[in-house]
Write a protein that holds these residues in place. Structure first.
Motif, PDB file in Angstrom:
ATOM      1  N   ARG A   1      31.655 -66.336 -47.194  1.00 16.79           N
ATOM      2  CA  ARG A   1      30.527 -66.972 -47.875  1.00 16.79           C
ATOM      3  C   ARG A   1      30.864 -68.416 -48.248  1.00 16.79           C
ATOM      4  O   ARG A   1      30.011 -69.304 -48.163  1.00 16.79           O
ATOM      5  CB  ARG A   1      30.144 -66.186 -49.125  1.00 16.79           C
ATOM      6  CG  ARG A   1      29.618 -64.793 -48.835  1.00 16.79           C
ATOM      7  CD  ARG A   1      29.249 -64.055 -50.108  1.00 16.79           C
ATOM      8  NE  ARG A   1      28.976 -62.659 -49.842  1.00 16.79           N
ATOM      9  CZ  ARG A   1      27.809 -62.177 -49.435  1.00 16.79           C
ATOM     10  NH1 ARG A   1      26.802 -63.017 -49.253  1.00 16.79           N
ATOM     11  NH2 ARG A   1      27.636 -60.890 -49.219  1.00 16.79           N
TER      12      ARG A   1
ATOM     13  N   ALA B   1      29.028 -71.757 -46.762  1.00 15.98           N
ATOM     14  CA  ALA B   1      28.428 -72.771 -47.634  1.00 15.98           C
ATOM     15  C   ALA B   1      28.985 -74.162 -47.386  1.00 15.98           C
ATOM     16  O   ALA B   1      28.280 -75.155 -47.551  1.00 15.98           O
ATOM     17  CB  ALA B   1      28.625 -72.378 -49.099  1.00 15.98           C
TER      18      ALA B   1
ATOM     19  N   ASP C   1      26.049 -76.587 -48.510  1.00 17.65           N
ATOM     20  CA  ASP C   1      26.063 -77.089 -49.877  1.00 17.65           C
ATOM     21  C   ASP C   1      26.764 -78.439 -49.913  1.00 17.65           C
ATOM     22  O   ASP C   1      27.439 -78.841 -48.975  1.00 17.65           O
ATOM     23  CB  ASP C   1      26.776 -76.100 -50.805  1.00 17.65           C
ATOM     24  CG  ASP C   1      25.926 -74.854 -51.049  1.00 17.65           C
ATOM     25  OD1 ASP C   1      24.703 -74.947 -50.867  1.00 17.65           O
ATOM     26  OD2 ASP C   1      26.505 -73.815 -51.410  1.00 17.65           O
TER      27      ASP C   1
ATOM     28  N   SER D   1      22.617 -72.254 -51.887  1.00 13.58           N
ATOM     29  CA  SER D   1      22.673 -70.973 -51.182  1.00 13.58           C
ATOM     30  C   SER D   1      23.494 -69.952 -51.949  1.00 13.58           C
ATOM     31  O   SER D   1      24.322 -70.279 -52.784  1.00 13.58           O
ATOM     32  CB  SER D   1      23.281 -71.167 -49.786  1.00 13.58           C
ATOM     33  OG  SER D   1      24.643 -71.538 -49.882  1.00 13.58           O
ATOM     34  N   TYR D   2      23.233 -68.690 -51.631  1.00  9.61           N
ATOM     35  CA  TYR D   2      23.954 -67.574 -52.218  1.00  9.61           C
ATOM     36  C   TYR D   2      24.701 -66.793 -51.145  1.00  9.61           C
ATOM     37  O   TYR D   2      25.277 -65.783 -51.410  1.00  9.61           O
ATOM     38  CB  TYR D   2      22.979 -66.650 -52.942  1.00  9.61           C
ATOM     39  CG  TYR D   2      22.551 -67.166 -54.313  1.00  9.61           C
ATOM     40  CD1 TYR D   2      23.133 -66.680 -55.468  1.00  9.61           C
ATOM     41  CD2 TYR D   2      21.588 -68.155 -54.432  1.00  9.61           C
ATOM     42  CE1 TYR D   2      22.759 -67.150 -56.721  1.00  9.61           C
ATOM     43  CE2 TYR D   2      21.202 -68.625 -55.676  1.00  9.61           C
ATOM     44  CZ  TYR D   2      21.791 -68.119 -56.810  1.00  9.61           C
ATOM     45  OH  TYR D   2      21.421 -68.589 -58.055  1.00  9.61           O
TER      46      TYR D   2
ATOM     47  N   THR E   1      21.370 -69.353 -41.011  1.00 10.11           N
ATOM     48  CA  THR E   1      21.351 -69.527 -42.465  1.00 10.11           C
ATOM     49  C   THR E   1      21.034 -70.977 -42.736  1.00 10.11           C
ATOM     50  O   THR E   1      21.210 -71.830 -41.870  1.00 10.11           O
ATOM     51  CB  THR E   1      22.697 -69.108 -43.080  1.00 10.11           C
ATOM     52  OG1 THR E   1      22.809 -67.694 -42.963  1.00 10.11           O
ATOM     53  CG2 THR E   1      22.778 -69.431 -44.554  1.00 10.11           C
ATOM     54  N   GLY E   2      20.636 -71.246 -43.943  1.00  7.92           N
ATOM     55  CA  GLY E   2      20.177 -72.587 -44.320  1.00  7.92           C
ATOM     56  C   GLY E   2      21.227 -73.665 -44.230  1.00  7.92           C
ATOM     57  O   GLY E   2      22.197 -73.579 -43.514  1.00  7.92           O
TER      58      GLY E   2
ATOM     59  N   PRO F   1      25.078 -69.674 -57.749  1.00  8.87           N
ATOM     60  CA  PRO F   1      25.158 -70.020 -56.331  1.00  8.87           C
ATOM     61  C   PRO F   1      26.611 -70.125 -55.858  1.00  8.87           C
ATOM     62  O   PRO F   1      27.533 -70.271 -56.668  1.00  8.87           O
ATOM     63  CB  PRO F   1      24.462 -71.384 -56.260  1.00  8.87           C
ATOM     64  CG  PRO F   1      23.689 -71.503 -57.520  1.00  8.87           C
ATOM     65  CD  PRO F   1      24.423 -70.711 -58.547  1.00  8.87           C
TER      66      PRO F   1
ATOM     67  N   GLU G   1      17.476 -71.316 -55.130  1.00 11.80           N
ATOM     68  CA  GLU G   1      17.332 -71.507 -53.686  1.00 11.80           C
ATOM     69  C   GLU G   1      16.265 -72.538 -53.371  1.00 11.80           C
ATOM     70  O   GLU G   1      16.341 -73.236 -52.361  1.00 11.80           O
ATOM     71  CB  GLU G   1      17.011 -70.166 -53.012  1.00 11.80           C
ATOM     72  CG  GLU G   1      18.236 -69.254 -52.894  1.00 11.80           C
ATOM     73  CD  GLU G   1      17.897 -67.878 -52.360  1.00 11.80           C
ATOM     74  OE1 GLU G   1      16.683 -67.530 -52.360  1.00 11.80           O
ATOM     75  OE2 GLU G   1      18.825 -67.153 -51.957  1.00 11.80           O
TER      76      GLU G   1
ATOM     77  N   ARG H   1      17.870 -66.569 -58.710  1.00 11.26           N
ATOM     78  CA  ARG H   1      18.222 -66.905 -57.325  1.00 11.26           C
ATOM     79  C   ARG H   1      17.071 -67.612 -56.619  1.00 11.26           C
ATOM     80  O   ARG H   1      17.279 -68.586 -55.887  1.00 11.26           O
ATOM     81  CB  ARG H   1      18.615 -65.637 -56.561  1.00 11.26           C
ATOM     82  CG  ARG H   1      19.921 -65.036 -57.024  1.00 11.26           C
ATOM     83  CD  ARG H   1      20.336 -63.856 -56.182  1.00 11.26           C
ATOM     84  NE  ARG H   1      20.585 -64.260 -54.799  1.00 11.26           N
ATOM     85  CZ  ARG H   1      21.335 -63.571 -53.954  1.00 11.26           C
ATOM     86  NH1 ARG H   1      21.913 -62.445 -54.349  1.00 11.26           N
ATOM     87  NH2 ARG H   1      21.518 -63.990 -52.731  1.00 11.26           N
TER      88      ARG H   1
END
Length: 547
Positions: A258, A262, A299, A546-547, A295-296, A475, A541, A537
């Motif tokens: 994760r 990110a 970060d 992001s998480y 995924t987006g 996050p 977001e 969340r």
């Protein structure tokens, strides 16, 4: 003649039948081959499908890899706990060697906590910028070096300084480990994983007194480079082992996927997920049925540097996270003030109870008051007496019994946290432990008072529930920082509790126990105001985190 014709006709029929069978078998093989090619094509098409990160994470399964992560994180927590409270068994044995007074004992007990507090923000920043594993691994090795160096202390100030630096390095993993552990599990398994791994903390309350029982009462000594090594110095060495074993395990384990997602993007996170899949499924990494993660955006923790980290850190103190920070940090302060702040004095309190010569049923506070009066009188007659620092052997099995109770409590949390609910379980534990703390100061029977003390110390088990509650709302770019700051506040509570008890036990013992118990039980009212994680969340977001 007719017989030969019939025979010849039969042979031709058999030949034709054989040809038909061969054709059918060949057709079957062709069909099977086509089916295999079709299945392979479907697998390839399936592998080419784009998958969101959470679904890809679910595909990795839950198995040997997760168990290794849980064991490693458990050893890290065990190491942090032993480094934090291990000196509580040393201060009595080292009293004469280092000339420790009651004030010195309070400072020595608090030194590691102060080190943890003073560097938590730094480690939180480094953990969010460079990675959880990258921070914990070298810090654990160096903390063992400083811890072993502290065993060679020749005076109280040398011991204080080395224990402070040990605490500074232990701080790197004291909270970062929760971010790492949580990010290595799916959201449905996260709370249970944190609870099970935190059970290792309870093992420290059995292992430490067990080692102390084996080592500290010894009358032996030996020279090392001209320096006289006595049992309490070797005892310090013994509690460094879990951290070194965990460091070896981290050499093999990867960084949190994760965190990689990110900060470096899905292409870098995919190989880590494939490795997790291969280990859990006894397969190859190439068989991981995900070709691409969708995924987006990344970060900003990496590109923003320290300024970006400060900017992100400020989000913790603005809505909607402000309420979460205030509640979780206040509750953690209460947990540590009661559990760790009291625990570091428990061996000394038990030693006073067991060495008391009073034949009457008196309370813990009366025993402590008598001890301080005796210590005051001995100070006035110091020139006529020789310092003696013996620990009652019965302290150790009682302390191990405490550890067994803690272990059962932690395991019960792991079993019931998903059924009862995190907030309900936390509140129940803290209310019961707070009331037990108040009762321990007023009960005149030693056995009952000891039992209530053990129950009150079980409040430390609630520290494993708070991260499970809090970790979901922060996050990825803030998670390690938030956990570190929360534990910084918690360790502040431990340091405040340790020194507050050291300053008040002799004259205001019952008041001190009452304040500790009422504050701990009353603080649970704050949990009522904890917001819904889904709402937090969704709002974060929308801000691009992001998480």
């Amino acid at each position: 003649m007719s017989y030969e014709i019939e025979n010849s006709s039969s042979e031709r029929s058999l030949e034709r039948l054989s040809e038909v069978r061969t054709f059918i078998e060949a057709s079957k093989r062709s069909v099977d081959k086509v089916d295999e090619m079709q299945a392979e094509a479907e697998r390839n098409l399936e592998k080419l499908n784009e998958v969101v990160f959470e679904d890809a994470f679910e595909i990795t399964g839950h198995g040997k890899f997760n168990y290794l992560v849980l064991l490693t994180c458990g050893l890290i927590m065990l190491n942090v706990s032993m480094e934090s409270v291990g000196m509580s068994y040393v201060i009595t044995a080292a009293e004469c060697d280092l000339g420790l007074t009651s004030e010195h004992k309070g400072l020595v007990n608090a030194a590691a906590f102060i080190g943890i507090i003073s560097t938590s923000f730094l480690w939180g920043y480094l953990g969010d910028r460079y990675g959880r594993r990258a921070v914990m691994l070298p810090a654990m090795v160096l903390s063992a070096v400083f811890s072993i160096a502290s065993s060679f202390s020749t005076n109280v100030w040398m011991l204080l300084i080395l224990r402070f630096f040990t605490g500074c390095l232990v701080s790197a993993s004291s909270a970062t480990v929760y971010a790492y552990l949580g990010e290595m599990h799916t959201s449905s398994r996260r709370a249970a994983a944190i609870a099970w791994s935190s059970a290792f903390i309870s093992f420290s309350f059995m292992i430490l007194p067990g080692l102390a029982w084996l080592i500290i009462p010894g009358k032996w000594s030996f020279l090392m480079g001209g320096f006289k090594m006595v049992p309490w110095r070797i005892f310090i060495w013994s509690w460094c082992a879990p951290g070194l074993v965990a460091a070896l395990a981290l050499l093999w384990l990867p960084e949190s996927p994760r965190f990689i997602l990110a900060t470096s993007g899905p292409d870098k996170a995919l190989p880590v997920l494939a490795r997790m899949y291969a280990c859990n499924k006894n397969s190859r990494e190439s068989n991981f049925p995900v070709e691409k993660i969708v995924t987006g955006t990344l970060d900003t923790t990496k590109s923003g540097g320290f300024v970006g980290a400060i900017k992100n850190f400020s989000l913790l103190f603005r809505p909607p996270l402000l309420r979460c920070v205030f509640i979780s940090h206040t509750l953690m302060f209460a947990v540590f003030m009661l559990s760790s702040g009291l625990y570091v004095w428990v061996p000394d309190i038990l030693n006073s109870m067991l060495r008391s010569t009073s034949e009457e049923s008196i309370t813990i506070c009366q025993i402590i008051h008598e001890k301080f009066q005796a210590a005051k009188n001995s100070t006035l007659n110091a020139s006529k007496q020789t310092c003696q620092s013996e620990v009652a052997v019965q302290v150790f099995p009682i302390s191990m019994g405490m550890g067994a109770v803690f272990a059962v409590t932690y395991l019960a949390i792991g079993v019931f946290i998903g059924r009862v609910g995190r907030k309900t379980l936390y509140s129940t534990i803290m209310v019961v432990c707070g009331l037990a703390t108040v009762g321990a100061a007023f009960v005149p029977q030693g056995g009952a008072a000891t039992a209530l003390l053990i129950i009150s110390l079980c409040s430390g088990c609630a520290a494993s529930i708070l991260p499970a509650i809090a970790v979901d709302v922060f996050p990825t770019c803030l998670r390690a920082m938030a956990m570190c700051v929360m534990y910084m506040v918690g360790r502040t509570g431990a340091a405040v509790g340790s020194n507050l008890l050291g300053a008040t036990l002799d004259m205001h013992c019952q008041l001190a126990f009452s304040v500790f118990g009422i504050f701990s039980a009353g603080s649970t009212l704050l949990i009522v105001f904890w917001p819904k994680p889904e709402k937090i969340r969704e709002e974060m977001e929308e801000r691009g985190l992001s998480y």
